[in-house]
Scaffold this motif. Structure first.
Motif, mmCIF file in Angstrom:
data_model
loop_
_atom_site.group_PDB
_atom_site.id
_atom_site.type_symbol
_atom_site.label_atom_id
_atom_site.label_comp_id
_atom_site.label_asym_id
_atom_site.label_seq_id
_atom_site.Cartn_x
_atom_site.Cartn_y
_atom_site.Cartn_z
ATOM 1 N N GLY A 120 0.878 -1.169 0.000
ATOM 2 C CA GLY A 120 0.000 0.000 0.000
ATOM 3 C C GLY A 120 0.909 1.211 0.000
ATOM 4 N N ALA A 121 1.449 1.525 -1.160
ATOM 5 C CA ALA A 121 2.517 2.513 -1.260
ATOM 6 C C ALA A 121 2.106 3.718 -2.081
ATOM 7 N N SER A 139 3.838 -8.208 6.909
ATOM 8 C CA SER A 139 4.672 -8.173 5.711
ATOM 9 C C SER A 139 4.265 -7.107 4.705
ATOM 10 N N THR A 140 3.230 -6.330 5.014
ATOM 11 C CA THR A 140 2.819 -5.264 4.099
ATOM 12 C C THR A 140 3.930 -4.235 3.945
ATOM 13 N N LEU A 141 4.139 -3.783 2.725
ATOM 14 C CA LEU A 141 5.057 -2.675 2.475
ATOM 15 C C LEU A 141 4.204 -1.432 2.272
ATOM 16 N N ALA A 142 4.274 -0.529 3.225
ATOM 17 C CA ALA A 142 3.398 0.644 3.222
ATOM 18 C C ALA A 142 4.219 1.919 3.251
ATOM 19 N N GLY A 143 3.560 3.003 2.865
ATOM 20 C CA GLY A 143 4.213 4.305 2.921
ATOM 21 C C GLY A 143 4.675 4.789 1.571
ATOM 22 N N SER A 144 5.998 4.911 1.424
ATOM 23 C CA SER A 144 6.588 5.495 0.217
ATOM 24 C C SER A 144 5.928 6.835 -0.083
ATOM 25 N N ARG A 218 7.118 14.564 7.798
ATOM 26 C CA ARG A 218 8.284 14.827 6.935
ATOM 27 C C ARG A 218 9.450 13.909 7.273
ATOM 28 N N GLU A 219 9.560 13.516 8.516
ATOM 29 C CA GLU A 219 10.616 12.572 8.881
ATOM 30 C C GLU A 219 10.390 11.199 8.240
ATOM 31 N N LEU A 220 9.120 10.908 7.927
ATOM 32 C CA LEU A 220 8.778 9.620 7.329
ATOM 33 C C LEU A 220 8.626 9.706 5.815
ATOM 34 N N ALA A 221 8.494 10.930 5.299
ATOM 35 C CA ALA A 221 8.119 11.126 3.895
ATOM 36 C C ALA A 221 9.315 11.345 2.995
ATOM 37 N N ASP A 222 10.297 10.453 3.080
ATOM 38 C CA ASP A 222 11.449 10.537 2.184
ATOM 39 C C ASP A 222 11.391 9.450 1.110
ATOM 40 N N GLY A 223 10.222 8.876 0.924
ATOM 41 C CA GLY A 223 10.030 7.869 -0.119
ATOM 42 C C GLY A 223 10.224 6.442 0.333
ATOM 43 N N ARG A 224 10.654 6.235 1.573
ATOM 44 C CA ARG A 224 10.938 4.869 2.012
ATOM 45 C C ARG A 224 9.663 4.094 2.337
ATOM 46 N N LEU A 225 9.789 2.778 2.288
ATOM 47 C CA LEU A 225 8.704 1.878 2.651
ATOM 48 C C LEU A 225 8.869 1.422 4.098
ATOM 49 N N PHE A 226 7.747 1.052 4.704
ATOM 50 C CA PHE A 226 7.758 0.533 6.060
ATOM 51 C C PHE A 226 7.022 -0.805 6.081
ATOM 52 N N SER A 227 7.463 -1.690 6.967
ATOM 53 C CA SER A 227 6.701 -2.911 7.178
ATOM 54 C C SER A 227 5.394 -2.549 7.877
ATOM 55 N N VAL A 237 -0.602 3.542 10.003
ATOM 56 C CA VAL A 237 -1.785 2.677 9.990
ATOM 57 C C VAL A 237 -2.239 2.518 11.434
ATOM 58 N N ASP A 238 -3.460 1.996 11.588
ATOM 59 C CA ASP A 238 -4.031 1.891 12.928
ATOM 60 C C ASP A 238 -3.709 0.583 13.623
ATOM 61 N N ALA A 239 -3.636 -0.499 12.877
ATOM 62 C CA ALA A 239 -3.447 -1.798 13.513
ATOM 63 C C ALA A 239 -2.791 -2.776 12.566
#
Length: 304
Positions: A120-121, A139-144, A218-227, A237-239
């Motif tokens: 969900g990127a 295992s979801t790759l989220a963010g980006s 902004r600390e999270l919004a550098d294009g990286r993905l998160f588990s 995400v909430d849960a």
């Protein structure tokens, strides 16, 4: 005096039976194909309280078919809530935002649970932001959270083969990003400013929807993905949970029983278009067009 009538050929009776059988068989085949293409009624009786499920899957090339489904779910009185399944690396800027706005509009009237799949990127995550509660797998790759704009220069190759591009334009930035000439400093500065503005809008959207400060985003919004777990820890995400957890929350929030059916809402499948060269050209053009997009861009490596 008796007149002998010409006998009716026996074969004509068989022909009529064969015609009826053939017609009936064709009707059944056609009905089956319609059922396959439309997805069936999923056992939902008209007017029966139920949930709806909508999927955003793959690159987001266009929004309109899914927007219509979300609007349909919003207007149906018997639809008490929507399970939104997102498994997408993102896509076009306009299409991603249009989906977000449609999901948000729906969530103001009915509960929307979002279940993130394997990814969900970027624009896919943006669309998910409109829901009421976001679930992600471990295992979801989220963010980006970010914007990307790519352009390849083919002008050196054209020079090698003796082709000279001739561009007639109304302003110096009209062809900024074109692969037919070298990118100038003015081109790069202009395109970077456009990407930065779109990025700022994305950051603001995440901050508002996830109840975070702009500096935190902004600390999270550098294009990286998160588990999935990292995304939950960071407030994206909430849960941590899959479709079952999202459905359980949705049933409770919508006030429907565990036996209430779920209706699959699917846009018409444009399978023929995807098989034809036109579909391939449209897909390739979307990938190669020098335009900004909310999309996770991977290096091509695969897990082994």
């Amino acid at each position: 005096m008796r007149t002998e009538q010409d006998p009716v050929p026996r074969s004509s009776g068989y022909n009529r039976k064969a015609a009826w059988l053939t017609g009936g068989l064709l009707f059944l085949i056609a009905s089956g194909m319609v059922g396959l293409l439309t997805g069936g009624d999923q056992g939902v009786v008209a007017g029966q309280p139920h949930l709806a499920r909508v999927e955003i899957e793959g690159p987001i090339l266009q929004a309109e078919p899914l927007v219509r489904l979300l609007e349909e779910a919003r207007k149906r009185e018997a639809t008490k809530g929507v399970l939104l399944r997102v498994d997408s690396p993102g896509g076009g800027v306009g299409a991603s935002q249009a989906l977000y706005e449609a999901v948000e509009r729906l969530s103001t009237e009915k509960p929307v649970a979002v279940s993130l799949g394997s990814m969900g990127a970027s624009g896919g995550y943006m669309a998910a932001l409109g829901g009421d509660r976001l679930f992600a797998l471990d295992s979801t790759l989220a963010g980006s959270i970010g914007v990307i704009m790519m352009s390849s220069g083919v002008y050196p190759l054209l020079e090698d083969v003796g082709i000279e591009p001739r561009i007639i334009k109304s302003g110096k930035l009209k062809d900024a990003g074109t692969p037919l000439r070298e990118m100038t400093g003015a081109d790069r500065a202009y395109l970077q400013s456009l990407v930065d503005e779109l990025h700022d809008h994305f950051v603001t959207m995440v901050a508002e929807e996830r109840d975070l400060t702009e500096s935190e985003v902004r600390e999270l919004a550098d294009g990286r993905l998160f588990s999935g777990r990292q995304a939950a820890a960071n407030g994206l995400v909430d849960a941590v949970g899959g479709k079952a957890a999202a459905e359980a929350w949705l049933r409770e929030e919508a006030g429907v029983s565990s036996g209430a059916p779920i209706e699959e809402l699917e846009p018409p499948r444009e399978w023929l278009d995807s098989l034809l060269p036109l579909g391939m050209v449209r897909w390739t053009g979307w990938l190669m067009a020098p335009e900004p997009r909310f999309r996770y861009q991977h290096s091509g490596a695969v897990a082994r």
